[in-house]
Scaffold this active site. Structure first.
Site, PDB file in Angstrom:
ATOM      1  N   LYS A  82       0.857  -1.180   0.000  1.00 28.28           N
ATOM      2  CA  LYS A  82       0.000   0.000   0.000  1.00 28.28           C
ATOM      3  C   LYS A  82       0.895   1.233   0.000  1.00 28.28           C
ATOM      4  O   LYS A  82       1.916   1.269   0.703  1.00 28.28           O
ATOM      5  CB  LYS A  82      -0.899  -0.034   1.243  1.00 28.28           C
ATOM      6  CG  LYS A  82      -1.910   1.104   1.322  1.00 28.28           C
ATOM      7  CD  LYS A  82      -2.852   0.918   2.513  1.00 28.28           C
ATOM      8  CE  LYS A  82      -3.910   2.012   2.603  1.00 28.28           C
ATOM      9  NZ  LYS A  82      -4.860   1.813   3.719  1.00 28.28           N
TER      10      LYS A  82
ATOM     11  N   SER B 230      -9.791   1.825   2.667  1.00 22.74           N
ATOM     12  CA  SER B 230      -8.889   2.576   1.823  1.00 22.74           C
ATOM     13  C   SER B 230      -7.814   1.724   1.152  1.00 22.74           C
ATOM     14  O   SER B 230      -7.162   2.196   0.234  1.00 22.74           O
ATOM     15  CB  SER B 230      -8.191   3.656   2.657  1.00 22.74           C
ATOM     16  OG  SER B 230      -7.404   3.064   3.676  1.00 22.74           O
TER      17      SER B 230
ATOM     18  N   SER C 190     -10.202  -0.482   6.934  1.00 27.39           N
ATOM     19  CA  SER C 190      -9.607  -0.431   5.590  1.00 27.39           C
ATOM     20  C   SER C 190      -8.850  -1.665   5.122  1.00 27.39           C
ATOM     21  O   SER C 190      -8.435  -1.713   3.973  1.00 27.39           O
ATOM     22  CB  SER C 190      -8.682   0.772   5.481  1.00 27.39           C
ATOM     23  OG  SER C 190      -9.456   1.930   5.318  1.00 27.39           O
TER      24      SER C 190
HETATM   25  N1  GLN Z   1     -13.493   4.383   6.136  1.00 25.61           N
HETATM   26  C1  GLN Z   1     -12.844   4.857   7.308  1.00 25.61           C
HETATM   27  C2  GLN Z   1     -12.394   6.287   7.123  1.00 25.61           C
HETATM   28  O1  GLN Z   1     -12.590   6.809   6.070  1.00 25.61           O
HETATM   29  C3  GLN Z   1     -11.701   3.969   7.689  1.00 25.61           C
HETATM   30  C4  GLN Z   1     -10.510   4.153   6.827  1.00 25.61           C
HETATM   31  C5  GLN Z   1      -9.345   3.330   7.269  1.00 25.61           C
HETATM   32  O2  GLN Z   1      -9.489   2.315   7.942  1.00 25.61           O
HETATM   33  N2  GLN Z   1      -8.161   3.794   6.880  1.00 25.61           N
HETATM   34  O3  GLN Z   1     -11.842   6.872   8.008  1.00 25.61           O
END
Ligand code: GLN
Length: 482
Positions: free
Chosen positions: A76, A151, A175
């Site tokens: 990532k 994400s 995410s």
């Molecule tokens: N969807 C959540 C956010 O937008 C979690 C994102 C994540 O776990 N990085 O904060």
């Protein structure tokens, strides 16, 4: 060959059915063929990968290889990679070449894994669909009109489409688990502190955790063996002796007590998803597990509490991106104020700005007690709910996401709907617990995952249950036709 698990590929490498170089070249060829449509990778490090592959082949020839030696991986783009663009999905870092490797990257390289490139992600990991990326959205390999989740969407799409054998992700509120659910993968968010955050670009430091995205629980265990463990460069990293996460994979499940949270099995949950979970429960019962209802009464407060705490921490973490030290700088600033304002104004996308504003507001004098302190109190209650539940059961099972992957553009203009995507995953981060998602069924040709959550440091148990489930089901063996 490319759709095999890490464990299978390691076997093929050991038996000399394929070399690391051949395997790496084959993945690179497939990336060149499919990535233009999927947009899973934002950077491809072909030359470096082939050099690492030759080193892995040499190491295997010398007989000092581990299971990950010669296995191609995607990282990532939130992990710093020495000499390689590390953009974190943002225009702000579109030209940032990291001067060092993140601990996770370093450890996987030491294990002999071969980095194929860096994967697309929501900007600074803020999102649930990969649509906030400055590099554009990723397409779900199961249906290219749909999102891969976020994400860690690029990592998930890359593993699902066989553009790598395994990938790293990070999980602040879901995410790793939600994209695993949307793409038919096994994804593990470890206990907070299990894996070093050193060199991982910070979103919300008290919630962020790195973990594996793989085809199987066995593969996730192999990756955990490489990445977990003490790192003095991250003061929140737990000091624990080495744990072999594969050691318990084959333990029988008899006597295992699993809790089903009342709050997760309501009419809000899609009945088809509910039916898939019931079938998984039946399967685990056959393997010896028993089930009982548990309650997580404060779960409904997890999304609101998270959307105070995470933006508050993000607003502090992102203050370092000021146009002076890292990444994007506006053209011809008139003075220092103008430099800050325009660099940040032009460098950050809308979702990131929204979070900075919410976080700054929640932390400001006069609102701090009403929002930030209140959210921290809720966080404690959420942790307490889990503690009470784990007095009665060993693990908790429920949905990862309320539904299968949604269409590109479907939710992007409605932040609150997007935030509710994480209604089943966020509490786990607030409580610092380990959670994983694994494929549990298919709905209209799309994968759907189930979530397992355990007490602190119960990763080996979670992986054991997932592995036993996968030995008796074949949802995790399905691959999309891309
Ligand atoms: N969807 C959540 C956010 O937008 C979690 C994102 C994540 O776990 N990085 O904060």
């Amino acid at each position: 060959m490319l759709s095999k698990t890490v464990a299978e590929l390691a076997g093929a490498l050991t038996r000399k059915e394929v070399s690391a170089r051949e395997l790496t070249q084959a993945y690179l060829d497939r990336i060149h063929q499919l990535n233009p449509a999927l947009n899973a990778y934002v950077t491809i490090t072909a030359e470096q990968a082939l050099a690492q592959a030759d080193a892995a082949d040499a190491r295997r020839a010398q007989g000092n290889a581990g299971p990950l030696t010669g296995i191609p991986i995607a990282h990532k783009d939130i992990f710093c990679t020495r000499g390689v663009l590390t953009a974190c999905g943002s225009h702000m870092l579109h030209n940032f070449i990291a001067p060092y490797d993140a601990c996770v990257v370093e450890r996987l390289e030491q294990a002999g894994a071969i980095m194929l490139g860096k994967t697309n992600m929501d900007e600074f990991a803020m999102g649930s669909s990969n649509e906030t990326s400055w590099f554009g959205p990723v397409r779900n390999p199961w249906d290219q009109a749909r999102v891969p989740g976020g994400s860690s969407g690029g990592s998930a799409a890359a593993v699902a489409a066989s553009l790598c054998a395994m990938a790293t992700g990070t999980d602040t509120g879901g995410s790793i688990r939600q994209p695993a659910s949307f793409c038919g993968l096994t994804g593990l968010k470890p206990t907070y502190g299990r894996v070093s955050r050193w060199g991982m670009i910070a979103f919300a430091s008290s919630l962020d955790q790195a973990g594996p995205l793989t085809h199987s629980a066995e593969d996730a265990a192999l990756m955990m063996n490489a990445i977990a463990g003490t790192d003095l460069r991250d003061s929140t990293c737990l000091e624990l002796p080495f744990e072999d996460f594969t050691a318990q994979l084959n333990q029988p499940l008899s006597g295992l007590r699993i809790g089903l949270p009342r709050e997760h099995f309501t009419k809000d949950l899609n009945p088809a998803v509910q039916a898939i979970l019931q079938e998984a429960i039946r399967q685990l019962e056959l393997l010896g597990a028993t089930f009982k209802e548990v309650t997580l009464p404060n779960n409904y407060l997890s999304v609101p509490a998270y959307y105070v705490i995470a933006p508050a921490e993000a607003s502090a973490n992102l203050s370092r991106f000021d146009g002076v030290r890292f990444g994007y700088r506006c053209a011809n600033p008139a003075n220092l104020d103008d430099l800050y304002k325009r660099s940040r104004g032009e460098g950050f996308g809308d979702e990131v700005k929204r979070r900075i504003m919410v976080g700054t507001y929640a932390l400001s004098a006069g609102y701090y007690d009403a929002y930030y302190i209140k959210a921290q109190k809720i966080r404690r209650l959420i942790k307490q709910d889990f503690d009470l539940a784990f007095n009665e059961v060993d693990l908790i099972l429920g949905p990862t996401s309320p539904h299968t992957a949604f269409k590109l553009g479907e939710k992007v203009s409605d932040p609150v709907t997007m935030y509710l995507e994480d209604i089943y995953t966020i509490a786990v981060n607030l409580a610092g617990l380990p959670g994983m998602s694994l494929p549990a069924g298919m709905l209209n040709g799309l994968p759907i995952g189930m979530q397992l959550v355990g007490p602190s440091l119960s990763e080996s148990r979670l992986l054991n249950v997932a592995h036993q489930f996968q030995k008796n089901t074949d949802w995790h063996t399905q691959r999309p036709e891309v």
